[in-house]
Design an enzyme around this catalytic site. Structure first.
Site, mmCIF file in Angstrom:
data_model
loop_
_atom_site.group_PDB
_atom_site.id
_atom_site.type_symbol
_atom_site.label_atom_id
_atom_site.label_comp_id
_atom_site.label_asym_id
_atom_site.label_seq_id
_atom_site.Cartn_x
_atom_site.Cartn_y
_atom_site.Cartn_z
ATOM 1 N N GLU A 155 0.865 -1.343 -0.187
ATOM 2 C CA GLU A 155 0.007 -0.189 -0.060
ATOM 3 C C GLU A 155 0.767 1.321 -0.086
ATOM 4 O OE1 GLU A 155 -1.937 -0.910 3.800
ATOM 5 O OE2 GLU A 155 -3.693 -1.410 2.729
ATOM 6 N N PRO A 156 1.539 1.589 -1.121
ATOM 7 C CA PRO A 156 2.340 2.838 -0.888
ATOM 8 C C PRO A 156 1.315 3.995 -1.384
ATOM 9 C CG PRO A 156 2.584 1.659 -3.473
ATOM 10 C CD PRO A 156 1.717 0.733 -2.430
ATOM 11 N N ARG A 187 2.577 7.714 -0.071
ATOM 12 C CA ARG A 187 3.609 8.925 -0.433
ATOM 13 C C ARG A 187 4.676 8.504 -1.622
ATOM 14 N NH1 ARG A 187 5.393 11.197 4.499
ATOM 15 N NH2 ARG A 187 4.022 9.471 5.277
ATOM 16 N N ARG A 233 2.136 20.126 7.149
ATOM 17 C CA ARG A 233 3.268 18.926 7.605
ATOM 18 C C ARG A 233 4.335 19.735 8.559
ATOM 19 N NH1 ARG A 233 5.727 16.287 4.622
ATOM 20 N NH2 ARG A 233 6.163 14.167 5.977
ATOM 21 N N TYR A 271 4.204 18.555 12.443
ATOM 22 C CA TYR A 271 5.391 17.574 12.883
ATOM 23 C C TYR A 271 6.528 17.947 12.262
ATOM 24 C CZ TYR A 271 3.151 14.948 8.998
ATOM 25 O OH TYR A 271 2.598 14.304 7.783
ATOM 26 N N CYS A 319 -2.775 33.294 10.293
ATOM 27 C CA CYS A 319 -2.382 33.857 11.500
ATOM 28 C C CYS A 319 -1.777 32.942 12.512
ATOM 29 C CB CYS A 319 -3.674 34.798 11.820
ATOM 30 S SG CYS A 319 -4.075 35.714 10.694
ATOM 31 N N TYR A 338 0.047 14.306 1.455
ATOM 32 C CA TYR A 338 -0.234 14.870 2.834
ATOM 33 C C TYR A 338 -0.093 16.418 2.660
ATOM 34 C CZ TYR A 338 0.240 9.902 3.604
ATOM 35 O OH TYR A 338 0.086 8.669 3.459
HETATM 36 C C1 LIG Z 1 -1.183 5.912 5.445
HETATM 37 C C2 LIG Z 1 -1.037 4.375 5.021
HETATM 38 C C3 LIG Z 1 -0.461 3.903 4.040
HETATM 39 C C4 LIG Z 1 0.434 4.484 3.276
HETATM 40 O O1 LIG Z 1 1.403 5.190 3.977
HETATM 41 P P1 LIG Z 1 2.668 5.941 3.245
HETATM 42 O O2 LIG Z 1 3.652 6.434 4.369
HETATM 43 O O3 LIG Z 1 1.843 7.232 2.464
HETATM 44 O O4 LIG Z 1 3.136 5.044 1.956
HETATM 45 C C5 LIG Z 1 -0.594 2.472 3.865
HETATM 46 N N1 LIG Z 1 -1.241 1.801 4.689
HETATM 47 C C6 LIG Z 1 -1.987 2.052 5.630
HETATM 48 C C7 LIG Z 1 -2.767 1.298 6.231
HETATM 49 C C8 LIG Z 1 -2.034 3.601 5.859
HETATM 50 O O5 LIG Z 1 -2.666 3.983 7.035
#
Ligand SMILES: *Cc1c(COP(=O)(O)O)cnc(C)c1O
Length: 436
Positions: free
Chosen positions: A288-289, A291, A328, A332, A359, A388
């Protein structure tokens, strides 16, 4: 500059084959510019590595990084799957015509309405996070006499971040079932014999901006160990192992991410070798990429306005956006690199702090950056803002959210139009109660 961005004969930054100054002029600023070529390259790198290794897989775009109809359509073109985490993202996917069987629904507090929407559209998989969700799903699937595919999200007690990872006996996370303290086993026992719930396998997501493969390796080992246990005890056949996202990108020159193929190859190696010790069929590996698909493909263009010198301390350079389009740094302490898009070749010998126009004293986009002498009207290009950034944008101070433009090999198109002043008051209703 992080990488060697293209510069034209005028000394202007070029994005996707187009002069960034032209983009700023055509679409206005602040502006998010996504180079689709880079997104496609990344997507193909992930997918092709699985193909070359002959491993069944799904590469799901974790779309909370940037969600829009057109972006989902790019991911569809690239044969990716899609992670959504709310009815809003799911609805966007439906509107984009994204293949529903490749949509996965995440979230630690999915509402009844959200689960019903997912069921109505027969989406591919629901990643179940907690006991309340199991209850809701059992109830809704029985009521509607409808089957759903699920993964159980577990917390393997591995937390990975950038260069290190830690193994914690019990993970303090709001997500998922703890693998070690019996929660995951209890969840399994509640779903595996259910008539409507089809358990495909396990899911974990161990962190973000990860530069090493060791965390994925340790997590995969823990998940497979559990798989083997459940097979032994219940004859459970696990067909999917989802190892999440979090692959790092190069925000600044200090960042040293690995190639997508390196993460994938390592995962495959670990899973293959552990599965080889069993008599199981190789499960599908899902990743699940977020970013790493869209982050460095995105560049923010701002117009520089006022400057304030605090003698012997710093020079503030203010731009026409800020925490409203990229929270961002304030949220953080995220770091970014930037150039003045119309002065790329010039000597960068002045240290500035890039401030937003909100502000809040904390509304700084970059704390220290060397740039050429800046003047009002110059265009600041901040790199690596594709993940993000827009996704977390707000209307704080009633600033209009920026436009989003896609570029690729000299072509460009609007993907999200800029908010107008009318949009800003669009939800407001006039006072109708009498003065007391
Ligand atoms: C946010 C998230 C991702 C992706 O994270 P990246 O740092 O953007 O690659 C993948 N899986 C789950 C469950 C997430 O919450």
């Amino acid at each position: 500059m992080v990488s060697t961005h293209a510069v034209n004969e005028k000394g202007h930054l070029v994005l996707g084959g187009i002069d960034s100054l032209e983009l700023a002029k055509t679409y206005g600023t602040p502006l998010f510019v996504y180079d689709l070529a880079l997104i496609r390259e990344r997507a193909r790198a992930f997918i092709n590595t699985f193909k070359e290794q002959n491993v069944p897989a799904q590469v799901a775009y974790a779309s909370k990084a940037f969600s829009s109809v057109a972006m989902y359509q790019v991911m569809k073109q690239e044969n990716l799957s899609l992670d959504v985490v709310s009815s809003g993202e799911l609805y966007t996917a439906i509107k984009a015509g994204f293949p529903v069987d490749r949509i996965h629904f995440h979230g630690n507090n999915k509402s009844k309405e959200e689960l019903l929407l997912a069921m109505e559209h027969n989406i591919g998989c629901i990643v179940v996070d907690n006991f309340y969700e199991i209850e809701l799903l059992k109830q809704l699937t029985a009521e509607h006499n409808q089957k759903v595919n699920i993964l159980l999200r577990v917390t393997p007690g591995v937390e990975a971040h950038t260069h290190d990872y830690i193994t914690t006996g019990q993970q303090d996370s709001k997500f998922g079932f703890d693998l070690m303290n019996g929660q995951a086993d209890l969840a399994f026992s509640q779903v595996y014999e259910d008539d409507y719930i089809q358990l495909l396998g396990l899911h974990c997501h161990i962190g973000s901006q990860i530069f090493e493969t060791i965390g994925f390796k340790v997590a995969a080992e823990k998940l497979i160990k559990k798989m083997i246990e459940w097979h032994h005890d219940y004859d459970f056949e696990c067909t999917v192992l989802n190892l999440g996202g979090g692959f790092g990108i190069k925000y600044t020159k200090e960042d040293t991410p690995l190639e997508p193929s390196v993460y994938v190859k390592e995962m495959i190696m670990v899973v293959k070798s552990l599965i080889a010790e069993t008599n199981f069929a190789m499960p599908e590996i899902w990743i699940e990429p977020g970013r790493s698909l869209v982050g460095d493909a995105g560049t923010s263009l701002y117009t520089i306005g006022s400057e304030k010198e605090v003698p012997d301390v710093r020079n503030y350079l203010a731009v026409d956006g800020g925490m409203s389009d990229n929270i961002r740094p304030a949220l953080y302490g995220a770091l970014y690199d930037a150039v003045i898009a119309n002065k790329v070749g010039e000597k960068a010998d002045i240290t500035y702090t890039i401030a937003g126009k909100c502000c809040e004293s904390g509304d700084k986009l970059i704390e220290h950056i060397e740039l050429p002498k800046a003047e009002p009207g110059d265009i600041l290009a901040m790199f690596c803002t594709g993940a993000y950034g827009y996704a977390m944008a707000s209307n704080y101070n009633r600033l209009a959210r920026p436009a989003v433009v896609f570029v690729e090999n000299g072509k460009h198109q609007l993907a999200v139009r800029r908010e107008t002043l009318e949009d800003i008051v669009h939800l407001d209703l006039p006072l109708s109660m009498e003065k007391e």
